[in-house]
Scaffold this motif. Sequence first.
Motif, PDB file in Angstrom:
ATOM      1  N   ILE A 117       4.952 -29.034 -39.954  1.00  0.00           N
ATOM      2  CA  ILE A 117       5.627 -28.008 -39.540  1.00  0.00           C
ATOM      3  C   ILE A 117       5.217 -26.524 -40.910  1.00  0.00           C
ATOM      4  CG2 ILE A 117       7.796 -27.597 -41.362  1.00  0.00           C
ATOM      5  CD1 ILE A 117       9.030 -30.632 -40.445  1.00  0.00           C
ATOM      6  N   ALA A 118       5.064 -26.861 -42.189  1.00  0.00           N
ATOM      7  CA  ALA A 118       3.735 -26.046 -42.943  1.00  0.00           C
ATOM      8  C   ALA A 118       2.806 -24.800 -42.200  1.00  0.00           C
ATOM      9  CB  ALA A 118       3.376 -26.639 -43.554  1.00  0.00           C
ATOM     10  N   THR A 119       1.978 -25.965 -41.287  1.00  0.00           N
ATOM     11  CA  THR A 119       0.760 -25.419 -40.436  1.00  0.00           C
ATOM     12  C   THR A 119       1.843 -24.697 -39.734  1.00  0.00           C
ATOM     13  OG1 THR A 119      -0.318 -27.385 -41.400  1.00  0.00           O
ATOM     14  CG2 THR A 119      -1.290 -25.764 -39.561  1.00  0.00           C
ATOM     15  N   THR A 120       2.799 -25.281 -39.038  1.00  0.00           N
ATOM     16  CA  THR A 120       2.755 -24.683 -37.820  1.00  0.00           C
ATOM     17  C   THR A 120       3.761 -23.281 -37.991  1.00  0.00           C
ATOM     18  OG1 THR A 120       3.657 -26.543 -36.404  1.00  0.00           O
ATOM     19  CG2 THR A 120       4.474 -24.188 -35.619  1.00  0.00           C
ATOM     20  N   LEU A 121       4.464 -23.502 -39.436  1.00  0.00           N
ATOM     21  CA  LEU A 121       5.260 -22.287 -39.854  1.00  0.00           C
ATOM     22  C   LEU A 121       3.815 -20.884 -40.530  1.00  0.00           C
ATOM     23  CD1 LEU A 121       7.893 -23.385 -41.847  1.00  0.00           C
ATOM     24  CD2 LEU A 121       8.072 -21.986 -39.687  1.00  0.00           C
ATOM     25  N   ASP A 122       2.917 -21.485 -40.909  1.00  0.00           N
ATOM     26  CA  ASP A 122       1.637 -20.330 -41.459  1.00  0.00           C
ATOM     27  C   ASP A 122       1.445 -19.411 -40.388  1.00  0.00           C
ATOM     28  OD1 ASP A 122       1.836 -21.254 -43.714  1.00  0.00           O
ATOM     29  OD2 ASP A 122       0.075 -22.534 -44.214  1.00  0.00           O
ATOM     30  N   ILE A 123       1.082 -19.799 -38.894  1.00  0.00           N
ATOM     31  CA  ILE A 123       0.981 -19.341 -37.853  1.00  0.00           C
ATOM     32  C   ILE A 123       2.685 -18.627 -37.354  1.00  0.00           C
ATOM     33  CG2 ILE A 123       0.220 -19.654 -35.087  1.00  0.00           C
ATOM     34  CD1 ILE A 123      -1.444 -21.932 -35.970  1.00  0.00           C
ATOM     35  N   VAL A 124       3.477 -19.470 -36.901  1.00  0.00           N
ATOM     36  CA  VAL A 124       4.509 -19.105 -36.220  1.00  0.00           C
ATOM     37  C   VAL A 124       5.841 -18.393 -36.779  1.00  0.00           C
ATOM     38  CG1 VAL A 124       3.396 -19.565 -34.341  1.00  0.00           C
ATOM     39  CG2 VAL A 124       5.565 -20.700 -35.239  1.00  0.00           C
ATOM     40  N   GLY A 125       5.574 -18.398 -38.112  1.00  0.00           N
ATOM     41  CA  GLY A 125       7.198 -18.591 -39.525  1.00  0.00           C
ATOM     42  C   GLY A 125       7.488 -16.969 -39.561  1.00  0.00           C
ATOM     43  N   ASP A 126       6.713 -16.105 -39.319  1.00  0.00           N
ATOM     44  CA  ASP A 126       7.350 -14.768 -39.400  1.00  0.00           C
ATOM     45  C   ASP A 126       7.857 -13.990 -38.686  1.00  0.00           C
ATOM     46  OD1 ASP A 126       5.885 -12.863 -36.979  1.00  0.00           O
ATOM     47  OD2 ASP A 126       5.327 -14.451 -37.407  1.00  0.00           O
ATOM     48  N   ARG A 127       8.685 -13.533 -38.920  1.00  0.00           N
ATOM     49  CA  ARG A 127      10.025 -13.034 -38.138  1.00  0.00           C
ATOM     50  C   ARG A 127       9.825 -12.209 -36.725  1.00  0.00           C
ATOM     51  NH1 ARG A 127      13.139  -7.270 -40.555  1.00  0.00           N
ATOM     52  NH2 ARG A 127      14.834  -7.371 -39.260  1.00  0.00           N
ATOM     53  N   TRP A 128       8.755 -12.551 -36.029  1.00  0.00           N
ATOM     54  CA  TRP A 128       8.457 -11.498 -35.030  1.00  0.00           C
ATOM     55  C   TRP A 128       8.100 -12.624 -33.935  1.00  0.00           C
ATOM     56  CZ3 TRP A 128      11.200  -7.799 -34.113  1.00  0.00           C
ATOM     57  CH2 TRP A 128      11.304  -6.683 -34.977  1.00  0.00           C
TER      58      TRP A 128
END
Length: 119
Positions: free
Chosen positions: A11-22
């Motif tokens: 989850i953390a790894t995925t958020l590092d790629i797609v976890g921003d606002r846009w």
Amino acid sequence: MKHDLRSACPIATTLDIVGDRWTLVILRDMIGGKSRFSEFLESPERITTNVLTDRLALMQAAGLVSKEPYQLRPKRFRYVLTEKGDALLPVLQEMCRWANRFMPETWTAPESFMARRVK
């Protein structure tokens, strides 16, 4: 794209790629058929040109999209989902279902989006 991972947590790894606002909003637009810079700017969320430029570059570096020229003079590009980017479709669909269930003020995603399957 090389990352210094916060942890091995998926989850953390995925958020590092797609976890921003846009990023997920741009992916939504691409799944909906948008591919050109000007088309992304027309979205209701009103992304700025500098942020869009940055996010598209990051998405390309992460392997979510590829960049292809569609016009040579002046040089213009379109962005195409890769297999890796397209594989996020079920995640986006589940986010829509969750929001529609718990946040009644959200609009319902088009059936064409919700019925689409990963290529």
